[in-house]
Design a protein around this motif. Structure first.
Motif, PDB file in Angstrom:
ATOM      1  N   THR A 185      -8.755   8.458   0.866  1.00  0.00           N
ATOM      2  CA  THR A 185      -7.688   8.178   1.831  1.00  0.00           C
ATOM      3  C   THR A 185      -6.302   8.446   1.258  1.00  0.00           C
ATOM      4  OG1 THR A 185      -7.533   5.859   1.157  1.00  0.00           O
ATOM      5  CG2 THR A 185      -9.052   6.385   2.966  1.00  0.00           C
ATOM      6  N   GLY A 186      -6.222   8.600  -0.068  1.00  0.00           N
ATOM      7  CA  GLY A 186      -4.926   8.782  -0.714  1.00  0.00           C
ATOM      8  C   GLY A 186      -4.114   7.508  -0.759  1.00  0.00           C
ATOM      9  N   GLU A 187      -4.789   6.373  -0.575  1.00  0.00           N
ATOM     10  CA  GLU A 187      -4.078   5.099  -0.568  1.00  0.00           C
ATOM     11  C   GLU A 187      -4.282   4.334  -1.868  1.00  0.00           C
ATOM     12  OE1 GLU A 187      -5.133   2.943   2.982  1.00  0.00           O
ATOM     13  OE2 GLU A 187      -3.726   4.136   4.175  1.00  0.00           O
ATOM     14  N   THR A 229       0.846  -1.193   0.000  1.00  0.00           N
ATOM     15  CA  THR A 229       0.000   0.000   0.000  1.00  0.00           C
ATOM     16  C   THR A 229       0.879   1.240   0.000  1.00  0.00           C
ATOM     17  OG1 THR A 229      -1.736  -1.177   1.182  1.00  0.00           O
ATOM     18  CG2 THR A 229      -1.863   1.234   1.196  1.00  0.00           C
ATOM     19  N   TYR A 230       0.549   2.166  -0.892  1.00  0.00           N
ATOM     20  CA  TYR A 230       1.277   3.426  -1.043  1.00  0.00           C
ATOM     21  C   TYR A 230       0.364   4.590  -0.697  1.00  0.00           C
ATOM     22  CZ  TYR A 230       4.684   0.758  -3.769  1.00  0.00           C
ATOM     23  OH  TYR A 230       5.632  -0.154  -4.177  1.00  0.00           O
ATOM     24  N   LYS A 231       0.959   5.692  -0.296  1.00  0.00           N
ATOM     25  CA  LYS A 231       0.240   6.959  -0.116  1.00  0.00           C
ATOM     26  C   LYS A 231       0.543   7.815  -1.348  1.00  0.00           C
ATOM     27  CE  LYS A 231      -1.667   8.165   3.331  1.00  0.00           C
ATOM     28  NZ  LYS A 231      -3.097   8.085   3.666  1.00  0.00           N
ATOM     29  N   VAL A 232      -0.514   8.335  -1.963  1.00  0.00           N
ATOM     30  CA  VAL A 232      -0.375   9.170  -3.154  1.00  0.00           C
ATOM     31  C   VAL A 232      -1.071  10.495  -2.892  1.00  0.00           C
ATOM     32  CG1 VAL A 232      -0.932   9.397  -5.606  1.00  0.00           C
ATOM     33  CG2 VAL A 232      -0.221   7.186  -4.695  1.00  0.00           C
ATOM     34  N   SER A 233      -0.368  11.589  -3.090  1.00  0.00           N
ATOM     35  CA  SER A 233      -0.917  12.929  -2.888  1.00  0.00           C
ATOM     36  C   SER A 233      -1.549  13.444  -4.168  1.00  0.00           C
ATOM     37  CB  SER A 233       0.192  13.900  -2.474  1.00  0.00           C
ATOM     38  OG  SER A 233       0.808  13.460  -1.297  1.00  0.00           O
ATOM     39  N   ALA A 247       3.948   9.579  -2.022  1.00  0.00           N
ATOM     40  CA  ALA A 247       4.464  10.023  -0.734  1.00  0.00           C
ATOM     41  C   ALA A 247       5.234   8.903  -0.033  1.00  0.00           C
ATOM     42  CB  ALA A 247       3.323  10.523   0.144  1.00  0.00           C
ATOM     43  N   ARG A 307       5.395   4.435   1.061  1.00  0.00           N
ATOM     44  CA  ARG A 307       4.559   3.312   1.465  1.00  0.00           C
ATOM     45  C   ARG A 307       3.725   3.708   2.677  1.00  0.00           C
ATOM     46  NH1 ARG A 307       7.046  -2.502   0.267  1.00  0.00           N
ATOM     47  NH2 ARG A 307       8.034  -2.025  -1.730  1.00  0.00           N
ATOM     48  N   ALA A 308       2.512   3.195   2.733  1.00  0.00           N
ATOM     49  CA  ALA A 308       1.612   3.511   3.849  1.00  0.00           C
ATOM     50  C   ALA A 308       1.958   2.653   5.055  1.00  0.00           C
ATOM     51  CB  ALA A 308       0.174   3.276   3.431  1.00  0.00           C
ATOM     52  N   THR A 314      -3.471   0.445  -3.213  1.00  0.00           N
ATOM     53  CA  THR A 314      -3.040  -0.899  -2.864  1.00  0.00           C
ATOM     54  C   THR A 314      -2.695  -1.640  -4.145  1.00  0.00           C
ATOM     55  OG1 THR A 314      -4.439  -0.864  -0.907  1.00  0.00           O
ATOM     56  CG2 THR A 314      -3.672  -3.022  -1.656  1.00  0.00           C
TER      57      THR A 314
END
Length: 72
Positions: free
Chosen positions: A41-43, A7-11, A69, A71-72, A45
């Motif tokens: 959530t900006g996530e 899972t990654y965070k993406v802005s 951003a 990895r979550a 997967t």
């Protein structure tokens, strides 16, 4: 066959179109079998057959106009 889920965070994602753009770009990476992006959530997967290359993910997310951003 085993799979890896990351899972990654993406802005910058704000809508369904954004989710689709990010998903389409990441889906093109070798080994990726599925992508689920959630703008709220900006996530993102990613399920793949091998550990994803974070720099490859960063490059295609940038290509789609968003910022990885990490990895979550």
């Amino acid at each position: 066959m085993s799979t890896v889920t990351t899972t990654y965070k993406v802005s910058g994602m704000s809508c369904g179109h954004c989710e689709g753009a990010v998903s389409d770009e990441i889906s093109g990476i070798d080994g990726v079998t599925s992508v689920k992006a959630v703008a709220a959530t900006g996530e993102v997967t990613v399920t793949s057959t091998t550990e994803p290359d974070d720099e490859a993910v960063r490059a295609v997310v940038d290509e789609a106009g968003f910022e990885l951003a990490g990895r979550a």
